[in-house]
Scaffold this motif. Structure first.
Motif: not given
Length: 115
Positions: A103-111, A90-91
């Motif tokens: 709420k704050y979010w990161g850009q995501g990292t793929q696994v 998932a991302l």
């Protein structure tokens, strides 16, 4: 606006381990930190969260395999993932939450977990 940067994603074989990191641009004291993930064609899923005092919660899907941690002085958090399965692909997004109001979010990292 708070900035969050995730790192540590990539490809790993089934049964392997991976550690994701999240770094905030400022103090995280008083904020809940956690991780969501979203697989292709699926809704976003809360994986784990941890409050300022270190009290952690996990989804049933990852309980016993993943461990979330944070360092308030460094402004960082991590997600240790063990015994990885194909369905963990998932991302993954790091987030900070202030009392459900901000709420704050990161850009995501793929696994990606492959056989």
């Amino acid at each position: 606006q708070v900035q969050l940067v995730e790192s540590g994603g990539g490809s790993v074989q089934v049964g392997g381990s991976m550690r994701l990191s999240c770094e905030a641009s400022g103090s995280i004291f008083g904020w809940t930190m956690g991780w969501y993930r979203q697989a292709p064609g699926e809704q976003r899923e809360l994986v784990a969260s941890i409050d300022t005092r270190g009290s952690a919660r996990y989804s049933d899907a990852v309980k016993g395999r993943f461990a979330i941690s944070r360092d308030n002085r460094e402004g960082t958090g991590s997600l240790q993932m063990n015994s990885l399965r194909a369905e963990d692909t998932a991302l993954y997004y790091c987030y900070l939450d202030w009392r459900g109001a901000e709420k704050y979010w990161g850009q995501g990292t793929q696994v990606t977990v492959s056989s």
